[in-house]
Motif scaffolding. Structure first.
Motif, PDB file in Angstrom:
ATOM      1  N   LYS A  63       8.806   8.015 -29.440  1.00  0.00           N
ATOM      2  CA  LYS A  63       7.644   7.837 -30.481  1.00  0.00           C
ATOM      3  C   LYS A  63       8.224   7.550 -31.786  1.00  0.00           C
ATOM      4  O   LYS A  63       8.975   8.131 -32.127  1.00  0.00           O
ATOM      5  CB  LYS A  63       6.802   9.106 -30.299  1.00  0.00           C
ATOM      6  CG  LYS A  63       6.174   9.348 -28.841  1.00  0.00           C
ATOM      7  CD  LYS A  63       5.220  10.554 -28.840  1.00  0.00           C
ATOM      8  CE  LYS A  63       4.869  10.924 -27.390  1.00  0.00           C
ATOM      9  NZ  LYS A  63       4.125  12.278 -27.395  1.00  0.00           N
ATOM     10  N   SER A  64       7.402   6.739 -32.379  1.00  0.00           N
ATOM     11  CA  SER A  64       7.740   6.515 -33.950  1.00  0.00           C
ATOM     12  C   SER A  64       6.351   6.109 -34.690  1.00  0.00           C
ATOM     13  O   SER A  64       5.190   5.866 -34.078  1.00  0.00           O
ATOM     14  CB  SER A  64       8.687   5.575 -33.992  1.00  0.00           C
ATOM     15  OG  SER A  64       7.923   4.059 -33.710  1.00  0.00           O
ATOM     16  N   THR A  65       6.438   6.390 -35.920  1.00  0.00           N
ATOM     17  CA  THR A  65       5.594   5.793 -36.971  1.00  0.00           C
ATOM     18  C   THR A  65       6.127   5.007 -37.753  1.00  0.00           C
ATOM     19  O   THR A  65       7.084   5.474 -38.653  1.00  0.00           O
ATOM     20  CB  THR A  65       4.723   7.070 -37.638  1.00  0.00           C
ATOM     21  OG1 THR A  65       4.245   7.983 -36.528  1.00  0.00           O
ATOM     22  CG2 THR A  65       3.506   6.417 -38.374  1.00  0.00           C
ATOM     23  N   TYR A  66       5.555   3.762 -38.037  1.00  0.00           N
ATOM     24  CA  TYR A  66       6.265   2.922 -38.965  1.00  0.00           C
ATOM     25  C   TYR A  66       5.050   2.236 -39.869  1.00  0.00           C
ATOM     26  O   TYR A  66       4.139   1.555 -39.547  1.00  0.00           O
ATOM     27  CB  TYR A  66       7.199   1.737 -38.451  1.00  0.00           C
ATOM     28  CG  TYR A  66       7.575   0.757 -39.049  1.00  0.00           C
ATOM     29  CD1 TYR A  66       8.692   1.095 -40.159  1.00  0.00           C
ATOM     30  CD2 TYR A  66       7.206  -0.482 -39.275  1.00  0.00           C
ATOM     31  CE1 TYR A  66       9.046   0.259 -40.887  1.00  0.00           C
ATOM     32  CE2 TYR A  66       7.579  -1.535 -40.182  1.00  0.00           C
ATOM     33  CZ  TYR A  66       8.709  -1.076 -40.867  1.00  0.00           C
ATOM     34  OH  TYR A  66       9.045  -2.128 -41.738  1.00  0.00           O
ATOM     35  N   ASN A  67       5.251   2.715 -41.079  1.00  0.00           N
ATOM     36  CA  ASN A  67       4.182   2.068 -42.337  1.00  0.00           C
ATOM     37  C   ASN A  67       2.822   2.396 -41.521  1.00  0.00           C
ATOM     38  O   ASN A  67       1.771   1.963 -41.713  1.00  0.00           O
ATOM     39  CB  ASN A  67       4.166   0.446 -42.181  1.00  0.00           C
ATOM     40  CG  ASN A  67       5.203   0.098 -43.065  1.00  0.00           C
ATOM     41  OD1 ASN A  67       5.870   0.607 -43.759  1.00  0.00           O
ATOM     42  ND2 ASN A  67       5.520  -1.314 -42.955  1.00  0.00           N
ATOM     43  N   GLY A  68       2.873   3.678 -41.120  1.00  0.00           N
ATOM     44  CA  GLY A  68       1.471   4.520 -40.799  1.00  0.00           C
ATOM     45  C   GLY A  68       0.956   4.213 -39.389  1.00  0.00           C
ATOM     46  O   GLY A  68      -0.158   4.516 -38.959  1.00  0.00           O
ATOM     47  N   ASP A  69       1.676   2.997 -38.841  1.00  0.00           N
ATOM     48  CA  ASP A  69       1.350   2.499 -37.484  1.00  0.00           C
ATOM     49  C   ASP A  69       2.181   3.389 -36.429  1.00  0.00           C
ATOM     50  O   ASP A  69       3.380   3.585 -36.352  1.00  0.00           O
ATOM     51  CB  ASP A  69       1.597   1.169 -37.365  1.00  0.00           C
ATOM     52  CG  ASP A  69       0.684   0.298 -38.339  1.00  0.00           C
ATOM     53  OD1 ASP A  69      -0.192   0.720 -38.693  1.00  0.00           O
ATOM     54  OD2 ASP A  69       1.195  -0.822 -38.774  1.00  0.00           O
ATOM     55  N   LYS A  70       1.368   3.742 -35.445  1.00  0.00           N
ATOM     56  CA  LYS A  70       2.039   4.524 -34.259  1.00  0.00           C
ATOM     57  C   LYS A  70       2.650   3.699 -33.118  1.00  0.00           C
ATOM     58  O   LYS A  70       1.792   2.562 -32.583  1.00  0.00           O
ATOM     59  CB  LYS A  70       1.115   5.402 -33.642  1.00  0.00           C
ATOM     60  CG  LYS A  70       1.536   6.251 -32.636  1.00  0.00           C
ATOM     61  CD  LYS A  70       0.345   7.353 -31.967  1.00  0.00           C
ATOM     62  CE  LYS A  70       0.808   8.312 -30.799  1.00  0.00           C
ATOM     63  NZ  LYS A  70      -0.055   8.961 -30.131  1.00  0.00           N
ATOM     64  N   LYS A  86      10.447  10.757 -32.979  1.00  0.00           N
ATOM     65  CA  LYS A  86       9.803  11.723 -32.360  1.00  0.00           C
ATOM     66  C   LYS A  86      10.260  11.652 -31.077  1.00  0.00           C
ATOM     67  O   LYS A  86      10.634  10.598 -30.372  1.00  0.00           O
ATOM     68  CB  LYS A  86       8.218  11.683 -32.400  1.00  0.00           C
ATOM     69  CG  LYS A  86       7.784  11.807 -33.919  1.00  0.00           C
ATOM     70  CD  LYS A  86       6.311  12.140 -33.801  1.00  0.00           C
ATOM     71  CE  LYS A  86       5.721  12.105 -35.201  1.00  0.00           C
ATOM     72  NZ  LYS A  86       4.145  12.125 -35.279  1.00  0.00           N
ATOM     73  N   ASP A 102       1.804  -0.400 -29.344  1.00  0.00           N
ATOM     74  CA  ASP A 102       1.440  -0.527 -30.590  1.00  0.00           C
ATOM     75  C   ASP A 102       0.005  -0.245 -30.720  1.00  0.00           C
ATOM     76  O   ASP A 102      -1.030  -1.134 -30.456  1.00  0.00           O
ATOM     77  CB  ASP A 102       1.768  -2.093 -30.874  1.00  0.00           C
ATOM     78  CG  ASP A 102       1.615  -2.543 -32.423  1.00  0.00           C
ATOM     79  OD1 ASP A 102       0.944  -1.357 -33.259  1.00  0.00           O
ATOM     80  OD2 ASP A 102       1.999  -3.322 -32.727  1.00  0.00           O
ATOM     81  N   THR A 162       4.641   3.997 -29.198  1.00  0.00           N
ATOM     82  CA  THR A 162       5.380   4.723 -28.180  1.00  0.00           C
ATOM     83  C   THR A 162       6.273   3.857 -27.413  1.00  0.00           C
ATOM     84  O   THR A 162       5.801   2.741 -26.750  1.00  0.00           O
ATOM     85  CB  THR A 162       4.459   5.652 -27.140  1.00  0.00           C
ATOM     86  OG1 THR A 162       3.459   4.763 -26.681  1.00  0.00           O
ATOM     87  CG2 THR A 162       3.458   6.514 -28.269  1.00  0.00           C
TER      88      THR A 162
END
Length: 216
Positions: free
Chosen positions: A95-102, A60, A146, A104
């Motif tokens: 921004k990112s989401t990895y394995n449901g975790d946000k 993102k 994180d 920035t």
């Protein structure tokens, strides 16, 4: 001897200023390029990070501020061709989401651009200004957040491996529109340096900038 001397004057006998001469020949059908200029810029950017690392790859965009000073220097009287540089503060990241975790990533840089710009007149006091060149950046601040672990640490800190190198550089291309002293510009930065600390994972920045300003 008389021909070169005559070429330095308008038909009514007035001398042609040096900045309005084209190789000792006055061509009234071609607008003469103006001299050097200086300007102030402010705007925003839509930035992202593309990485092979699952922790640093941003899916993102992050919105950030860019503000700075510009200076343009006429390269030749034969055409309205300029070298533009300056000093900017530019907020990048993603921004990112990895394995449901946000996650920035804020990457705040001091940047020096260097582009070649063609200021093409299209009307009275109106210019279209395409340009191409590059930029060099030095990271001055930034945080990686994180949200799952409720942890934040410096984007350029030496205490972590999953963060960013301080220096970046790449290509910049775009186009500007000048109306009198007012200026509007859209550009895109393509990061070419691997800004991740892991040499086996390529990590690059990218940012679309939209700025407004004034020239003097």
């Amino acid at each position: 001897m008389a021909l070169p001397a005559a070429a330095q004057y308008y038909p009514d006998g007035r001398p042609i200023p040096p900045r309005h001469r084209y190789g000792n020949a006055y061509r009234p059908s071609m607008p003469a390029p103006t001299g050097n200029y200086y300007g102030f810029r402010v705007g925003f950017g839509l930035a992202t990070v593309n990485s092979d690392s699952k922790y640093l790859d941003a899916n993102k965009v992050r919105t950030g501020l860019n503000v700075g000073l510009a200076a343009g220097f006429l390269l030749t009287y034969q055409a309205p061709l300029y070298l533009e540089t300056g000093l900017y503060y530019n907020e990048k990241g993603g921004k990112s989401t990895y394995n449901g975790d946000k996650f920035t990533y804020s990457l705040n840089y001091l940047e020096v651009p260097f582009v070649v710009k063609y200021r093409m007149p299209v009307g009275q006091g109106v210019t279209v200004e395409p340009f191409l060149g590059g930029f060099l950046s030095c990271g001055v601040d930034g945080k990686i957040k994180d949200f799952a672990q409720r942890e934040a640490y410096g984007s350029f800190s030496d205490d972590y491996d999953d963060n960013f190198k301080r220096f970046d550089g790449g290509l910049r291309l775009g186009c500007g529109l000048g109306v009198g002293n007012f200026y509007l510009e859209g550009s895109y930065d393509i990061g070419l340096a691997n800004v991740g600390k892991d040499d086996f994972d390529d990590t690059h920045t990218g940012c679309f900038n939209l700025t407004v300003g004034v020239n003097f």
